[in-house]
Design an enzyme around this catalytic site. Sequence first.
Site, mmCIF file in Angstrom:
data_model
loop_
_atom_site.group_PDB
_atom_site.id
_atom_site.type_symbol
_atom_site.label_atom_id
_atom_site.label_comp_id
_atom_site.label_asym_id
_atom_site.label_seq_id
_atom_site.Cartn_x
_atom_site.Cartn_y
_atom_site.Cartn_z
ATOM 1 N N LYS A 10 0.821 -1.210 0.000
ATOM 2 C CA LYS A 10 0.000 0.000 0.000
ATOM 3 C C LYS A 10 0.862 1.271 0.000
ATOM 4 O O LYS A 10 2.071 1.212 0.270
ATOM 5 C CB LYS A 10 -0.932 -0.032 1.225
ATOM 6 C CG LYS A 10 -1.965 -1.166 1.164
ATOM 7 C CD LYS A 10 -2.963 -1.061 2.311
ATOM 8 C CE LYS A 10 -4.006 -2.161 2.240
ATOM 9 N NZ LYS A 10 -5.035 -2.031 3.292
ATOM 10 N N TYR A 50 -12.465 -2.066 -4.244
ATOM 11 C CA TYR A 50 -12.995 -2.233 -2.881
ATOM 12 C C TYR A 50 -14.530 -2.151 -2.854
ATOM 13 O O TYR A 50 -15.100 -1.831 -1.805
ATOM 14 C CB TYR A 50 -12.394 -1.181 -1.957
ATOM 15 C CG TYR A 50 -10.982 -1.513 -1.495
ATOM 16 C CD1 TYR A 50 -10.726 -2.624 -0.701
ATOM 17 C CD2 TYR A 50 -9.903 -0.706 -1.834
ATOM 18 C CE1 TYR A 50 -9.447 -2.937 -0.263
ATOM 19 C CE2 TYR A 50 -8.610 -1.012 -1.401
ATOM 20 C CZ TYR A 50 -8.404 -2.129 -0.618
ATOM 21 O OH TYR A 50 -7.131 -2.433 -0.176
ATOM 22 N N ASN A 113 -2.062 0.220 6.751
ATOM 23 C CA ASN A 113 -1.526 -1.035 7.290
ATOM 24 C C ASN A 113 -0.640 -1.822 6.307
ATOM 25 O O ASN A 113 -0.587 -3.033 6.353
ATOM 26 C CB ASN A 113 -2.673 -1.904 7.828
ATOM 27 C CG ASN A 113 -3.668 -2.265 6.754
ATOM 28 O OD1 ASN A 113 -3.548 -1.835 5.623
ATOM 29 N ND2 ASN A 113 -4.653 -3.074 7.110
ATOM 30 N N HIS A 116 -2.174 -5.544 1.593
ATOM 31 C CA HIS A 116 -3.492 -6.168 1.421
ATOM 32 C C HIS A 116 -3.293 -7.594 0.921
ATOM 33 O O HIS A 116 -2.323 -7.878 0.218
ATOM 34 C CB HIS A 116 -4.314 -5.394 0.380
ATOM 35 C CG HIS A 116 -5.494 -6.159 -0.139
ATOM 36 N ND1 HIS A 116 -6.701 -6.198 0.507
ATOM 37 C CD2 HIS A 116 -5.630 -6.967 -1.231
ATOM 38 C CE1 HIS A 116 -7.537 -6.981 -0.170
ATOM 39 N NE2 HIS A 116 -6.905 -7.456 -1.228
ATOM 40 N N GLU A 127 -9.608 -10.647 -7.730
ATOM 41 C CA GLU A 127 -8.603 -9.601 -7.498
ATOM 42 C C GLU A 127 -7.398 -9.749 -8.428
ATOM 43 O O GLU A 127 -6.850 -8.750 -8.901
ATOM 44 C CB GLU A 127 -8.158 -9.632 -6.029
ATOM 45 C CG GLU A 127 -9.263 -9.177 -5.093
ATOM 46 C CD GLU A 127 -8.854 -9.098 -3.628
ATOM 47 O OE1 GLU A 127 -9.688 -8.719 -2.805
ATOM 48 O OE2 GLU A 127 -7.683 -9.423 -3.308
#
Length: 137
Positions: A10, A50, A113, A116, A127
């Site tokens: 990320k 998302y 965080n 993913h 995905e």
Amino acid sequence: MVEATLAIIKPDAIKAKNAGKIIDRIEKEGFEIIAIKKLHLTKNQAEAFYAIHKGKPFFNELVEFMTSGPIIVMALKKENAIKEWRDLMGATNPAEAAENTIRKLYGTNKGINATHGSDAPETAKVEIDFFFPDLQK
Ligand code: CMP
């Protein structure tokens, strides 16, 4: 069963220059990187990726964060890759993640965080297709 999963490094981890360390760890833990690219998501792309979280209170924050800088997306292959990658990442909230997991080492909070990972075989397929449409044909 040998399977594939989608991993994303990320924007926070890229900004902090932790991408190399995360990729090194992925290889050391025995994953094969079968596809990799760096890109900057548009708002439309982030909302589509998302879509399952649309309507949740953190959705706008999530889209804003995921479009705040470039990301690195990878398709990873390993025996039980989906669970193995989720275990290596650690809990969504870095404060609750086990020692030495990627989110414990490099994450900041539940939204920011570092990485993913797909959560199930069906989502892994969708995905991976999202970012690497030619890979699974
Ligand atoms: P990820 O695996 O990318 O999939 C959905 C993301 O939503 C998840 O990681 C979290 O980073 C993010 N998320 C979940 N809960 C929250 C929250 N309460 N606030 C902000 N982001 C969240």
